[in-house]
Motif scaffolding. Structure first.
Motif, PDB file in Angstrom:
ATOM      1  N   PRO A  68      -7.893  15.350 -23.721  1.00 14.80           N
ATOM      2  CA  PRO A  68      -6.276  14.900 -23.948  1.00 14.80           C
ATOM      3  C   PRO A  68      -6.023  14.160 -25.273  1.00 14.80           C
ATOM      4  CG  PRO A  68      -7.074  13.352 -22.233  1.00 14.80           C
ATOM      5  CD  PRO A  68      -8.427  14.286 -22.670  1.00 14.80           C
ATOM      6  N   MET A  69      -4.982  14.094 -25.801  1.00 13.39           N
ATOM      7  CA  MET A  69      -4.363  13.366 -26.902  1.00 13.39           C
ATOM      8  C   MET A  69      -3.280  12.188 -26.347  1.00 13.39           C
ATOM      9  SD  MET A  69      -5.155  16.398 -29.505  1.00 13.39           S
ATOM     10  CE  MET A  69      -5.527  17.545 -28.101  1.00 13.39           C
ATOM     11  N   GLU A  70      -2.781  11.865 -27.651  1.00 18.62           N
ATOM     12  CA  GLU A  70      -1.629  11.085 -27.189  1.00 18.62           C
ATOM     13  C   GLU A  70      -0.229  11.471 -26.419  1.00 18.62           C
ATOM     14  OE1 GLU A  70       1.181   8.640 -30.443  1.00 18.62           O
ATOM     15  OE2 GLU A  70       1.566  10.855 -30.181  1.00 18.62           O
ATOM     16  N   MET A  71       0.046  10.491 -25.331  1.00 25.17           N
ATOM     17  CA  MET A  71       1.224  10.902 -24.517  1.00 25.17           C
ATOM     18  C   MET A  71       2.409  10.501 -24.971  1.00 25.17           C
ATOM     19  SD  MET A  71      -0.875   9.560 -21.059  1.00 25.17           S
ATOM     20  CE  MET A  71      -1.352   8.094 -21.620  1.00 25.17           C
ATOM     21  N   TRP A  72       3.157  11.340 -24.391  1.00 28.20           N
ATOM     22  CA  TRP A  72       4.841  10.835 -24.536  1.00 28.20           C
ATOM     23  C   TRP A  72       5.572  10.832 -23.422  1.00 28.20           C
ATOM     24  CZ3 TRP A  72       7.073   8.878 -28.780  1.00 28.20           C
ATOM     25  CH2 TRP A  72       8.429   8.294 -28.681  1.00 28.20           C
ATOM     26  N   PHE A  73       6.284   9.729 -23.186  1.00 28.49           N
ATOM     27  CA  PHE A  73       6.861   9.462 -22.036  1.00 28.49           C
ATOM     28  C   PHE A  73       8.464   9.937 -21.951  1.00 28.49           C
ATOM     29  CE2 PHE A  73       9.690   7.264 -19.046  1.00 28.49           C
ATOM     30  CZ  PHE A  73       8.802   6.853 -17.961  1.00 28.49           C
ATOM     31  N   PRO A  92      -0.988  17.241 -25.025  1.00 34.03           N
ATOM     32  CA  PRO A  92      -1.858  18.271 -25.332  1.00 34.03           C
ATOM     33  C   PRO A  92      -3.276  18.184 -24.946  1.00 34.03           C
ATOM     34  CG  PRO A  92      -0.717  17.909 -27.243  1.00 34.03           C
ATOM     35  CD  PRO A  92      -0.615  16.450 -26.333  1.00 34.03           C
ATOM     36  N   VAL A  93      -3.809  19.068 -24.247  1.00 37.05           N
ATOM     37  CA  VAL A  93      -5.387  18.784 -23.723  1.00 37.05           C
ATOM     38  C   VAL A  93      -5.952  20.167 -24.109  1.00 37.05           C
ATOM     39  CG1 VAL A  93      -6.700  18.360 -21.606  1.00 37.05           C
ATOM     40  CG2 VAL A  93      -4.367  17.542 -21.638  1.00 37.05           C
ATOM     41  N   LEU A  94      -7.459  19.907 -24.339  1.00 35.91           N
ATOM     42  CA  LEU A  94      -8.244  20.936 -24.648  1.00 35.91           C
ATOM     43  C   LEU A  94      -9.043  21.015 -23.465  1.00 35.91           C
ATOM     44  CD1 LEU A  94      -9.811  23.100 -26.330  1.00 35.91           C
ATOM     45  CD2 LEU A  94     -11.154  21.168 -27.370  1.00 35.91           C
ATOM     46  N   ASN A  95      -9.090  22.372 -22.926  1.00 36.04           N
ATOM     47  CA  ASN A  95     -10.123  22.536 -21.818  1.00 36.04           C
ATOM     48  C   ASN A  95     -11.466  23.330 -22.577  1.00 36.04           C
ATOM     49  OD1 ASN A  95     -11.450  24.182 -19.991  1.00 36.04           O
ATOM     50  ND2 ASN A  95      -9.650  24.541 -18.878  1.00 36.04           N
ATOM     51  N   GLY A  96     -12.404  22.233 -22.557  1.00 34.06           N
ATOM     52  CA  GLY A  96     -13.404  22.753 -23.232  1.00 34.06           C
ATOM     53  C   GLY A  96     -14.329  23.876 -22.813  1.00 34.06           C
ATOM     54  N   ALA A  97     -14.146  24.068 -21.665  1.00 32.83           N
ATOM     55  CA  ALA A  97     -15.017  25.311 -20.939  1.00 32.83           C
ATOM     56  C   ALA A  97     -14.329  26.544 -21.215  1.00 32.83           C
ATOM     57  CB  ALA A  97     -15.073  25.436 -19.543  1.00 32.83           C
ATOM     58  N   LYS A  98     -12.888  26.477 -21.372  1.00 30.94           N
ATOM     59  CA  LYS A  98     -12.144  27.641 -21.406  1.00 30.94           C
ATOM     60  C   LYS A  98     -11.901  27.900 -23.010  1.00 30.94           C
ATOM     61  CE  LYS A  98      -8.692  29.121 -19.160  1.00 30.94           C
ATOM     62  NZ  LYS A  98      -7.371  29.268 -18.480  1.00 30.94           N
ATOM     63  N   LYS A  99     -12.069  26.894 -23.924  1.00 38.09           N
ATOM     64  CA  LYS A  99     -11.894  26.710 -25.241  1.00 38.09           C
ATOM     65  C   LYS A  99     -10.442  27.418 -25.496  1.00 38.09           C
ATOM     66  CE  LYS A  99     -16.677  27.861 -26.488  1.00 38.09           C
ATOM     67  NZ  LYS A  99     -17.135  27.415 -25.125  1.00 38.09           N
ATOM     68  N   GLU A 100      -9.330  26.614 -24.552  1.00 38.79           N
ATOM     69  CA  GLU A 100      -8.092  26.849 -24.700  1.00 38.79           C
ATOM     70  C   GLU A 100      -7.469  25.588 -24.521  1.00 38.79           C
ATOM     71  OE1 GLU A 100      -4.458  29.707 -22.969  1.00 38.79           O
ATOM     72  OE2 GLU A 100      -6.755  29.930 -22.518  1.00 38.79           O
ATOM     73  N   PRO A 155      -6.410  22.001 -32.721  1.00 40.73           N
ATOM     74  CA  PRO A 155      -7.387  20.715 -33.262  1.00 40.73           C
ATOM     75  C   PRO A 155      -6.576  19.471 -32.847  1.00 40.73           C
ATOM     76  CG  PRO A 155      -6.524  22.357 -34.902  1.00 40.73           C
ATOM     77  CD  PRO A 155      -5.865  22.951 -33.670  1.00 40.73           C
ATOM     78  N   PHE A 156      -7.196  18.418 -33.400  1.00 40.24           N
ATOM     79  CA  PHE A 156      -6.637  17.172 -32.833  1.00 40.24           C
ATOM     80  C   PHE A 156      -5.294  16.931 -33.359  1.00 40.24           C
ATOM     81  CE2 PHE A 156      -6.755  12.467 -33.299  1.00 40.24           C
ATOM     82  CZ  PHE A 156      -7.042  11.942 -32.267  1.00 40.24           C
ATOM     83  N   THR A 157      -4.525  16.382 -32.442  1.00 36.58           N
ATOM     84  CA  THR A 157      -3.110  16.057 -32.951  1.00 36.58           C
ATOM     85  C   THR A 157      -2.878  14.606 -32.957  1.00 36.58           C
ATOM     86  OG1 THR A 157      -2.048  16.204 -30.786  1.00 36.58           O
ATOM     87  CG2 THR A 157      -1.993  18.223 -32.062  1.00 36.58           C
ATOM     88  N   ILE A 158      -2.506  13.930 -33.989  1.00 40.51           N
ATOM     89  CA  ILE A 158      -2.413  12.598 -33.942  1.00 40.51           C
ATOM     90  C   ILE A 158      -1.259  11.837 -33.264  1.00 40.51           C
ATOM     91  CG2 ILE A 158      -2.507  10.496 -35.774  1.00 40.51           C
ATOM     92  CD1 ILE A 158      -3.991  12.642 -37.749  1.00 40.51           C
ATOM     93  N   HIS A 159       0.049  12.067 -33.843  1.00 44.54           N
ATOM     94  CA  HIS A 159       1.135  11.497 -33.250  1.00 44.54           C
ATOM     95  C   HIS A 159       2.243  12.431 -33.238  1.00 44.54           C
ATOM     96  CE1 HIS A 159      -0.333   7.535 -33.299  1.00 44.54           C
ATOM     97  NE2 HIS A 159      -0.686   7.635 -34.741  1.00 44.54           N
ATOM     98  N   GLY A 160       3.350  12.312 -32.447  1.00 46.60           N
ATOM     99  CA  GLY A 160       4.463  13.020 -32.519  1.00 46.60           C
ATOM    100  C   GLY A 160       5.483  12.473 -31.386  1.00 46.60           C
ATOM    101  N   ARG A 161       6.760  12.971 -31.349  1.00 47.35           N
ATOM    102  CA  ARG A 161       7.913  12.455 -30.397  1.00 47.35           C
ATOM    103  C   ARG A 161       8.679  13.645 -29.741  1.00 47.35           C
ATOM    104  NH1 ARG A 161       8.755   7.428 -32.143  1.00 47.35           N
ATOM    105  NH2 ARG A 161      10.803   7.317 -31.385  1.00 47.35           N
TER     106      ARG A 161
END
Length: 513
Positions: free
Chosen positions: A447-452, A469-477, A501-507
């Protein structure tokens, strides 16, 4: 299944090398672009969830014969999840059509602009000098919006730790234009470049605050820090300006109803080194024997109070508020700034190298008293169920509690076992001692950064959902996960039919659909 079951399963099954390799997928290209691809979630979406989650990060780590050597230099890509309020959702993704991106695609190479670290193969000396003059042009760190009172409209932008930004359309994830907003007046012998990727709203207004670092190139002449009020994408207003012997690099800061608080580590911009080496990272110098400084600016008067504190390196501020004549700030820090080398492409893609990196940000609290001019750090007590709980970064809060006393901070704990960078947990830290610490983790899912997003008309601070956003490594999706912010349990997943790819920040923007 809850976190404990997953943790026990990991002990018996082991953490495979293939899982480690799957994590590396976050740092490879994804050149797909599309608008409003339908997402099907596993469960019905709440009808009250309406708006768009817009995030950015590097989407392409090279072009033609040349590659970036640092992940933070990857070409900026915008990702947007729209929730229509009727149980349906869609996903869009597109590159920011910056000058450096457009020219690079045209020449099938990487154009010579200033980067965080030098690409490979390196440019010629003449190309490097031209790149310094062009400056940084790749805005891939965060997404914000600013209200323009003149037009009565919000303006959306993607930005980084430089003054420049790009205006974007959040509905189409298209690029509108570059933005070089007005700067405060400084002498010609200053380089005014560094700013913050995290503007903070001003309490009680529709404005935001940011800062600008102006570095003196003349010996014996102080550099300057300027606190600026953002009144629209293009309009800025000077609030305060003061001199510093060395110009610090800062990424994030805090705001209360009456004060703006900057925490400057002894991590300083050295223009001579930057010009000599032709990249930004080489122009940053760490002084481990010096203290850090809090700069507390009174918003109404512009008065600046400087308070020294033992050495620390802030990564991200969570929130700040005023209580009993004190300023309370919750911040994620590291012991030094060299965690940045963890995100060098050659390190983050290499299992052994990234796992050897010391990347354990500490979440702690500072209490500032302006009368005594002191700043006291308080470490939160450990949690035996979740030993990693205070070691996290990329904090998020319920934004309805911005500038106010909060009880919950959410974040991402990389290296939750203090060994593997690929073992990631999402944490909920109870800062009020209500015994509501919690965490979510699933091995092989990154997983990456969360937003509430708060539930409408909620009365409890943690009544809402967390989007990440989360990458499921086994599914590569990749998928977008919706967590119950109260219990940290999974409510829903919507797969994207692509690997982000890795996302850094957002809103999250509740009125953008």
């Amino acid at each position: 299944m809850n976190f404990v079951i997953f943790a026990l399963a990991a002990v018996f099954i082991g953490f495979s090398s293939s899982t480690e390799d799957d994590f590396s997928r976050l740092f490879y290209d994804n050149k797909e672009t599309f608008v409003d691809r339908r997402i099907v979630f596993e469960n019905p979406l709440p009808k009250w969830l309406r708006g768009s989650l817009v995030r950015t990060g590097p989407g392409m780590f090279g072009n033609g014969p040349r590659n970036f050597t640092h992940a933070f230099d990857g070409f900026s890509k915008i990702h947007s999840w729209k929730f229509y309020g009727n149980g349906t959702a869609s996903f869009s993704t597109n590159f920011v059509r910056s000058s450096v991106y457009n020219t690079s695609i045209k020449i099938n190479n990487i154009d010579n602009y200033l980067t965080f670290e030098k690409p490979t193969p390196p440019f010629s000396l003449m190309q490097e000098e031209l790149g310094i003059l062009k400056g940084m042009d790749n805005m891939n760190i965060n997404v914000y919006r600013f209200f323009n009172s003149g037009t009565g409209q919000y303006e959306y932008a993607t930005l980084s730790d430089t003054w420049k930004m790009y205006q974007i359309d959040p509905l189409t994830v298209g690029t509108i234009s570059p933005v070089n907003a007005m700067k405060p007046s400084v002498p010609q012998d200053f380089v005014s470049l560094m700013s913050s990727a995290h503007p903070v709203p001003e309490y009680g207004t529709g404005h935001h605050f940011t800062f600008l670092t102006s570095v003196s190139v003349l010996p014996g002449v102080q550099s300057r820090l300027s606190l600026m009020r953002i009144k629209s994408t293009y309009e800025r207003e000077l609030v305060a300006q003061w001199g510093v012997d060395k110009a610090p690099y800062m990424h994030s800061f805090s705001v209360t109803p009456n004060y703006v608080i900057l925490l400057a580590a002894p991590y300083f911009v050295n223009v001579e080194w930057m010009l000599k080496n032709a990249d930004a990272y080489s122009g940053l110098q760490w002084f481990p024997k010096e203290k850090a400084n809090f700069y507390v600016i009174e918003i109404k008067t512009g008065k600046v109070t400087t308070i020294s504190t033992p050495i620390t390196n802030p990564t991200h501020h969570a929130n700040a508020y005023e209580e009993d004549n004190n300023i309370i700030i919750d911040i994620c820090t590291t012991k030094d700034p060299f965690f940045a080398t963890t995100f060098e492409v050659g390190v983050i893609r290499d299992v052994d190298k990234r796992n050897k990196a010391d990347f354990t940000p500490l979440f702690s609290r500072y209490t500032i008293n302006l009368e005594s001019k002191t700043a006291m750090e308080t470490k939160f007590p450990p949690n035996s169920s979740f030993p990693f709980l205070t070691y996290f970064d990329i904090p998020a809060i319920n934004e309805n509690y911005r500038h106010k006393k909060h009880c919950f901070v959410y974040g991402v704990s990389f290296k939750k076992d203090f060994k593997s960078f690929a073992r990631t947990a999402l944490v909920k830290k109870d800062t009020c001692g209500k015994n509501k610490d919690n965490a979510w983790s699933l091995d092989g899912h990154f997983p990456m950064e969360m937003w509430f997003v708060p539930r409408p008309n909620s009365t409890e601070e943690d009544d809402g959902v967390l989007l990440t956003p989360v990458l499921n490594g086994a599914k590569k999706e990749s998928y977008l996960m919706i967590l119950n912010a109260t219990t940290m349990t999974v409510m829903n997943r919507g797969y994207l039919n692509t690997s982000l790819p890795f996302t850094i920040h957002g809103r999250f923007f509740p009125d953008v659909v």
